[in-house]
Design an enzyme around this catalytic site. Sequence first.
Site, short mmCIF file in Angstrom:
data_model
loop_
_atom_site.label_atom_id
_atom_site.label_comp_id
_atom_site.label_asym_id
_atom_site.label_seq_id
_atom_site.Cartn_x
_atom_site.Cartn_y
_atom_site.Cartn_z
N GLU A 198 0.82 -1.23 0.00
CA GLU A 198 0.00 0.00 0.00
C GLU A 198 0.84 1.27 0.00
OE1 GLU A 198 -2.86 -0.32 3.19
OE2 GLU A 198 -3.58 -2.26 2.47
N GLU A 246 -5.79 -7.70 -0.34
CA GLU A 246 -6.56 -7.52 0.88
C GLU A 246 -7.94 -7.02 0.48
OE1 GLU A 246 -5.10 -4.96 4.00
OE2 GLU A 246 -3.03 -5.61 3.65
#
Length: 505
Positions: free
Chosen positions: A337, A430
């Site tokens: 991320e 995710e």
Amino acid sequence: MRKNKRVLSVGLAAMLGVCAAGCAISNGDAPKDPFVPETVGSYEAEEAAFTGNVAAVTNPGLEGFSGTGYVEGFRDDEDTCTFLVSIAEDGFYDLNFVSASNGGEKHNYVAVDGEQMGTVFIEETGFTDSVLNRVYLAAGEHEISLKKYWGYISLDRLEILTSEPIDEAIYQVTAGLSNPNASEETKRLYSYLLDIYGEKFLSGQNCDTGQYGKEFQVIKEATGKTPAVLGLDFIEYTPSRVENGSSSKAVEYAINFWECGGIVTFCWHWNAPSKYLTGQWYSGFYKEYTNIDLAKIMNGEDQEGYELLLADIDAIAVQLQRLEDAGVPILWRPLHEAGGGWFWWGASGPEAYKQLYILMHDKLTNEYGLDNLIWIWNGQDAEWYPGDEYVDIISEDIYPGERVYTSQAASYFNAATNCSTEYKMVYMSENGCLFDPDLALRDGAMWGMWCTWGGEFVAQNGAFFNLSEQYTEESMMKHVYEHEAVITLDDLPDFSTYEIRKELK
Ligand code: CA
């Protein structure tokens, strides 16, 4: 091309990485006829329906609008402009919200018939196209809304255009591994991943306590199935956490699950070295709890910091080596991320991040000779892409809210497929809620894997092993895990004999 900056809440169990890529690199070499979109509808915002502060501007100060004006007032969360549109044919459409920013980068939500489909972006202060690509609309009437996220835009009109068809070549991935010396087991696993890509979805679940932990158990109880992929984290092996008493059994859980026929993926919430921690030590992977400056480290202004990062990589290499020694290949997702900017490795911009990613790839592959790693790049923004030679799989982390079962094609899958210059597999590394495989198949959003985050996303808080339906209802969880395109543990082949694809030999 465009980066999404999103501010998200802090919390280990809520790695709310709602991050998209705005990717501009084109794929493929074969020339083809340019696609010409057809406009099937154009609707003036000033004639649409408004909620909250949104209203037509009475004295337009901006030029270049169509119709009789435009609307403003996207200030509070419920501020929405809703277009009633009529579609003649089922299909995929690009939604172009012609709008102007009231200053700086602005992202706002798009919903179709109340279902969130993604966000659109505008930065220009004059009226400009702002497009959400490939939204499926059935024939008939629909309510298409632009709702305040960052707000502060002037909205002129909505144009609806036919979408460019997906190039089927994106599913025919033949890219080799970034480590040409990958082990036999790794090549066998990667061959399988390539073989099923574009047709099947690997089910995955994060579970800090391994396959007998509560997340796996509540899924088993609800669906009768076990996820094919176990998601784990090296977080508690990080030196600055070990110094505070942390310990982990994640490697043991990984070996155990692989021996039971499953696939293992690891991320690493890399707690910054103790020297740089400025707040609670256990949140030291978030930029606001550390004063580490990755740009200074990577450009040679902080040599001690460089040595400390190498020491941390060494510590994780020890754990990866244990997995290699046990014959366990890993879907390895370091520095995740990054484009979101909420972790320290993403806080100094793309160049420093890419240097660190490449350094880690080089050290683990060449210095440590770790041949059991399949590298998942999770930078979530094309500007942060380190290069095809360091990446095996591209991934996005997506948390669209509660009980949102859309395929996330429009904002995420399509963008991720365009990050690389050669075709790579695209995973959802995710997620909060599950997506409906039927919608993903319809939309061509062939996420090779998903891996739901742990805690409240599947299990109720507390010690009890009870399913949580806050994000995914039990009926949808059953539908997903029983779906014929979904691979669960019992569908996996024997990886000790699985045939290695010829391009990997
Ligand atoms: Ca207008």
